[in-house]
Design a protein around this motif. Structure first.
Motif, PDB file in Angstrom:
ATOM      1  N   LEU A  47      20.198   4.898  22.391  1.00 14.23           N
ATOM      2  CA  LEU A  47      21.028   6.100  22.508  1.00 14.23           C
ATOM      3  C   LEU A  47      20.291   7.311  21.961  1.00 14.23           C
ATOM      4  CD1 LEU A  47      24.018   7.476  22.744  1.00 14.23           C
ATOM      5  CD2 LEU A  47      24.000   7.063  20.292  1.00 14.23           C
ATOM      6  N   VAL A  48      19.713   7.172  20.771  1.00 11.33           N
ATOM      7  CA  VAL A  48      19.015   8.295  20.138  1.00 11.33           C
ATOM      8  C   VAL A  48      17.765   8.668  20.933  1.00 11.33           C
ATOM      9  CG1 VAL A  48      17.769   8.992  18.057  1.00 11.33           C
ATOM     10  CG2 VAL A  48      19.960   7.824  17.850  1.00 11.33           C
ATOM     11  N   ALA A  49      17.063   7.674  21.472  1.00  8.33           N
ATOM     12  CA  ALA A  49      15.847   7.957  22.241  1.00  8.33           C
ATOM     13  C   ALA A  49      16.155   8.687  23.549  1.00  8.33           C
ATOM     14  CB  ALA A  49      15.107   6.660  22.527  1.00  8.33           C
ATOM     15  N   HIS A  64      30.887  17.715  15.526  1.00  4.62           N
ATOM     16  CA  HIS A  64      30.578  17.857  16.946  1.00  4.62           C
ATOM     17  C   HIS A  64      29.634  19.031  17.117  1.00  4.62           C
ATOM     18  CE1 HIS A  64      34.015  15.358  18.558  1.00  4.62           C
ATOM     19  NE2 HIS A  64      34.250  15.394  17.253  1.00  4.62           N
ATOM     20  N   GLY A  65      28.628  18.865  17.966  1.00  4.60           N
ATOM     21  CA  GLY A  65      27.699  19.957  18.205  1.00  4.60           C
ATOM     22  C   GLY A  65      26.834  19.703  19.421  1.00  4.60           C
ATOM     23  N   ARG A  66      25.919  20.648  19.665  1.00  7.69           N
ATOM     24  CA  ARG A  66      25.005  20.571  20.795  1.00  7.69           C
ATOM     25  C   ARG A  66      23.584  20.631  20.263  1.00  7.69           C
ATOM     26  NH1 ARG A  66      22.548  24.496  23.539  1.00  7.69           N
ATOM     27  NH2 ARG A  66      23.761  26.075  22.470  1.00  7.69           N
ATOM     28  N   ILE A  67      22.713  19.780  20.776  1.00  4.32           N
ATOM     29  CA  ILE A  67      21.326  19.733  20.310  1.00  4.32           C
ATOM     30  C   ILE A  67      20.593  20.977  20.805  1.00  4.32           C
ATOM     31  CG2 ILE A  67      19.140  18.490  20.433  1.00  4.32           C
ATOM     32  CD1 ILE A  67      20.757  15.920  20.864  1.00  4.32           C
ATOM     33  N   VAL A  68      19.979  21.725  19.868  1.00  4.68           N
ATOM     34  CA  VAL A  68      19.192  22.901  20.246  1.00  4.68           C
ATOM     35  C   VAL A  68      17.702  22.700  19.975  1.00  4.68           C
ATOM     36  CG1 VAL A  68      21.068  24.564  20.055  1.00  4.68           C
ATOM     37  CG2 VAL A  68      19.698  24.036  18.042  1.00  4.68           C
ATOM     38  N   ASP A  69      17.363  21.780  19.077  1.00  4.88           N
ATOM     39  CA  ASP A  69      15.958  21.499  18.800  1.00  4.88           C
ATOM     40  C   ASP A  69      15.870  20.078  18.251  1.00  4.88           C
ATOM     41  OD1 ASP A  69      13.220  21.973  18.565  1.00  4.88           O
ATOM     42  OD2 ASP A  69      13.400  22.720  16.511  1.00  4.88           O
ATOM     43  N   THR A  74      14.403  14.383  13.166  1.00  4.51           N
ATOM     44  CA  THR A  74      15.665  15.112  13.028  1.00  4.51           C
ATOM     45  C   THR A  74      16.069  15.818  14.315  1.00  4.51           C
ATOM     46  OG1 THR A  74      14.565  17.126  12.255  1.00  4.51           O
ATOM     47  CG2 THR A  74      15.263  15.547  10.569  1.00  4.51           C
ATOM     48  N   PHE A  75      17.360  16.177  14.357  1.00  3.31           N
ATOM     49  CA  PHE A  75      17.918  17.028  15.402  1.00  3.31           C
ATOM     50  C   PHE A  75      18.447  18.284  14.732  1.00  3.31           C
ATOM     51  CE2 PHE A  75      18.909  12.933  17.612  1.00  3.31           C
ATOM     52  CZ  PHE A  75      18.179  13.183  18.761  1.00  3.31           C
ATOM     53  N   ASP A  88      19.440  13.975  10.439  1.00  2.59           N
ATOM     54  CA  ASP A  88      18.547  12.869  10.767  1.00  2.59           C
ATOM     55  C   ASP A  88      19.017  12.228  12.062  1.00  2.59           C
ATOM     56  OD1 ASP A  88      17.030  13.177   8.508  1.00  2.59           O
ATOM     57  OD2 ASP A  88      18.009  11.557   7.389  1.00  2.59           O
ATOM     58  N   LYS A  89      18.077  11.645  12.781  1.00  2.00           N
ATOM     59  CA  LYS A  89      18.448  10.981  14.026  1.00  2.00           C
ATOM     60  C   LYS A  89      19.379   9.802  13.781  1.00  2.00           C
ATOM     61  CE  LYS A  89      14.688  12.326  17.031  1.00  2.00           C
ATOM     62  NZ  LYS A  89      13.666  11.879  17.986  1.00  2.00           N
ATOM     63  N   SER A  90      19.282   9.196  12.620  1.00  2.00           N
ATOM     64  CA  SER A  90      20.142   8.049  12.317  1.00  2.00           C
ATOM     65  C   SER A  90      21.600   8.459  12.125  1.00  2.00           C
ATOM     66  CB  SER A  90      19.642   7.329  11.072  1.00  2.00           C
ATOM     67  OG  SER A  90      19.704   8.187   9.955  1.00  2.00           O
ATOM     68  N   ALA A  91      21.870   9.754  11.944  1.00  2.00           N
ATOM     69  CA  ALA A  91      23.234  10.222  11.723  1.00  2.00           C
ATOM     70  C   ALA A  91      23.988  10.453  13.025  1.00  2.00           C
ATOM     71  CB  ALA A  91      23.220  11.517  10.911  1.00  2.00           C
TER      72      ALA A  91
END
Length: 106
Positions: A47-49, A64-69, A74-75, A88-91
């Motif tokens: 999922l994270v990949a 809740h949010g949208r990935i910008v970078d 990390t995201f 962190d990606k694990s979150a």
């Protein structure tokens, strides 16, 4: 002599009768505890990949949010009001982009 053989046979049978339940417990433990956890970890890693910029996500904290970078670990997500938070990606708990496009089955 025969009594010694009988006692040894009985002792071996006793050891077998305690070993079989232990093995069965370990097999049940594997299939009901360990295997599902490994599958869940593998699914989360996939999922994270698969996430990319612009995807809507939900973190384990419920944000809740949208990935910008994004980088290797990390995201950077943008939440309401333009605020940006690094996680962190694990979150990451859920890909809300895919969850919102899949209609619930009634």
């Amino acid at each position: 002599m025969t009594s010694t053989v009988i006692l040894q046979a009985a002792g071996g049978n006793s050891m077998l009768s305690t070993l079989v339940p232990m093995v069965l417990i370990m097999v049940v433990f594997y299939f009901f505890m360990i295997r599902p956890q490994v599958k869940k970890a593998k699914d989360h890693k996939k999922l994270v990949a698969d996430l990319k910029k612009g995807d809507k996500i939900v973190t384990t904290a419920g944000i809740h949010g949208r990935i910008v970078d994004m980088n290797e670990l990390t995201f950077l997500i943008e939440v309401e009001g333009g605020t940006k938070i690094r996680f962190d990606k694990s979150a990451i708990s859920l890909d809300a982009t895919k969850a919102s496009t899949e209609a619930p089955k009634a």
